[in-house]
Design a protein around this motif. Structure first.
Motif, short mmCIF file in Angstrom:
data_model
loop_
_atom_site.label_atom_id
_atom_site.label_comp_id
_atom_site.label_asym_id
_atom_site.label_seq_id
_atom_site.Cartn_x
_atom_site.Cartn_y
_atom_site.Cartn_z
N ALA A 152 45.92 44.94 35.75
CA ALA A 152 44.99 43.98 36.33
C ALA A 152 45.38 42.57 35.90
O ALA A 152 45.85 42.36 34.77
N PRO A 153 45.26 41.59 36.79
CA PRO A 153 45.64 40.21 36.44
C PRO A 153 44.98 39.76 35.14
O PRO A 153 43.77 39.91 34.95
N SER A 178 54.96 45.67 38.76
CA SER A 178 54.60 44.30 39.10
C SER A 178 55.38 43.34 38.21
O SER A 178 55.51 43.56 37.01
N ALA A 183 47.64 37.34 39.86
CA ALA A 183 47.28 38.02 41.10
C ALA A 183 48.23 37.67 42.23
O ALA A 183 48.61 38.54 43.03
N HIS A 184 48.65 36.41 42.32
CA HIS A 184 49.50 36.01 43.44
C HIS A 184 50.86 36.70 43.39
O HIS A 184 51.47 36.99 44.42
N LEU A 187 50.29 40.26 44.76
CA LEU A 187 50.08 40.23 46.21
C LEU A 187 51.37 39.92 46.96
O LEU A 187 51.59 40.43 48.06
N HIS A 207 37.94 42.40 33.07
CA HIS A 207 38.82 42.22 34.22
C HIS A 207 38.40 43.07 35.42
O HIS A 207 38.99 42.93 36.50
N LEU A 211 38.57 42.69 40.39
CA LEU A 211 39.38 43.63 41.16
C LEU A 211 38.94 43.84 42.61
O LEU A 211 39.80 44.04 43.47
N LEU A 214 40.77 41.37 44.61
CA LEU A 214 42.21 41.69 44.59
C LEU A 214 42.52 42.84 45.54
O LEU A 214 43.51 42.79 46.29
#
Length: 280
Positions: A152-153, A178, A183-184, A187, A207, A211, A214
Motif C-alpha cells: 500500500a502507498p 511495484s 500511488a502514481h 498506477l 493505510h 485504498l 487506489l
C-alpha cells in the motif's frame, strides 16, 4: 511358395483396426495420471515433508538478532538438505521470525536498527533458499498468468511481498513488483501493462483508508479491463472485513490463500471470457 511368401510379406502385422482403440486408451490414462494420480502423490509428499519447528525458529531468531549471517545461512541450508520445502521455510520459518521482529519493535524490545538489519538478513536467507531450490518454470514468459505485487502507498514493510513473489513464481506465475511506494508509480505500472491480478499488501491500519480510491483508479486505468484485485497483509489479518470497503475481489490472510484466491479469480475470468460475459 514364393507367392505365398510374397503374400505373407505384404500382410500387415497385427490388426490395424485395433490400433486407434489402443491410442484411445492411452489418452484417458494420461489424463488420469496428470489430473489425479500425480497431484495426489505430490500433495502426499508435501504433507509428509519435514517442517520447521519452534526450536528452529528460536535458533534463527537468535542468529538474526546477533547478526550471525553464517549461522543463519547454515540453518536454512540444513533445512533444505533435510527435505524442507521452500514454501514451508517461508511460511513456518522466515515469516514467523519477521513477525517476531515486528512485535519486538512494537514492544520496544528491538530498536529500528535491529529490525532493519534483521529483515535484511531474512531477505538474504530467502535468496539463499532460492539458489538452493530454484523455481522450475513450466511455461514460457507470456504464457503464464501474471500478477503485480505492491505494498500500500506509504508502506515500508516489503519483506512479505518478497516471500509472496517467490511463492507465485514457484506456482508458475509471472510476477512483477511495484517499482515504488507512491500511488502514481503503481498506477503507472497498471496502465502500462496488462496484468491478470493486482495484489496489494497492507501492513499498517492507517493505510487502509486510502485504498478504496487506489482500487477505483487501478480498475479505471488498467490496461486489462478484467483486472482482478486481492488485498492482504497484517492490517487485513486484523481487519478482514476491510476487503469489502476497499473494493477488492478477494482477501488473503497468508501466501497460500493468496495463491489459491488468485488462481480462483483467474479461472472465473477465463470462464467469463469464454462465455462472453464480463468478469464479476
Amino acid at each position: 511358395m514364393t507367392g505365398e511368401a510374397g503374400n505373407t510379406a505384404r500382410k500387415p502385422r497385427g490388426n490395424s483396426a485395433s490400433m486407434p482403440v489402443v491410442r484411445d486408451v492411452v489418452h484417458p490414462l494420461h489424463a488420469t495420471l496428470s489430473q489425479r494420480v500425480i497431484p495426489s502423490l505430490l500433495e502426499q509428499a508435501r504433507r509428509e515433508a519435514p517442517v520447521p519447528d519452534d526450536a528452529m525458529r528460536d535458533m534463527l531468531l537468535r542468529h538474526v538478532l546477533r547478526g550471525d549471517r553464517d549461522g543463519a545461512v547454515a540453518l536454512v541450508t540444513r533445512g533444505v538438505q533435510a527435505g524442507m520445502r521452500p514454501d514451508a521455510l517461508a511460511d513456518e520459518l522466515l515469516s514467523p521470525v519477521a513477525q517476531s521482529l515486528g512485535r519486538g519493535w512494537e514492544d520496544d524490545v528491538c530498536d529500528f536498527v535491529a529490525v532493519t538489519c534483521g529483515i535484511d538478513m531474512l531477505e538474504t536467507l530467502q535468496r539463499e533458499i532460492r539458489q538452493l531450490v530454484p523455481p522450475r518454470l513450466v511455461a514460457a514468459k507470456g504464457e503464464r498468468p501474471s500478477i503485480l505485487l505492491a505494498s500500500a502507498p506509504g508502506e515500508q514493510h516489503v519483506f512479505a511481498l518478497s516471500l509472496l513473489k517467490d511463492r507465485f513464481e514457484r506456482a508458475g506465475w509471472e510476477v512483477a513488483r511495484s517499482v515504488g511506494s507512491a500511488a502514481h508509480a503503481l498506477l503507472a505500472q497498471v496502465a502500462a501493462r496488462s496484468y491478470d491480478v493486482l495484489g496489494v499488501s497492507v501492513a499498517t491500519d492507517r493505510h487502509i483508508s486510502a485504498l478504496p480510491t487506489l482500487v477505483k483508479s487501478a480498475r479505471r486505468l488498467s490496461k486489462n479491463p478484467r483486472l482482478r484485485l486481492i488485498v492482504g497483509g497484517a492490517a487485513i489479518l486484523r481487519h478482514p472485513e476491510a476487503g469489502t470497503r476497499i473494493g477488492a475481489d478477494a482477501c488473503a490472510l497468508d501466501a497460500e490463500t493468496a495463491l489459491a484466491e488468485a488462481s480462483r479469480l483467474l479461472k472465473e475470468t477465463s470462464m467469463a471470457v469464454r462465455g462472453g460475459k464480463p468478469a464479476a
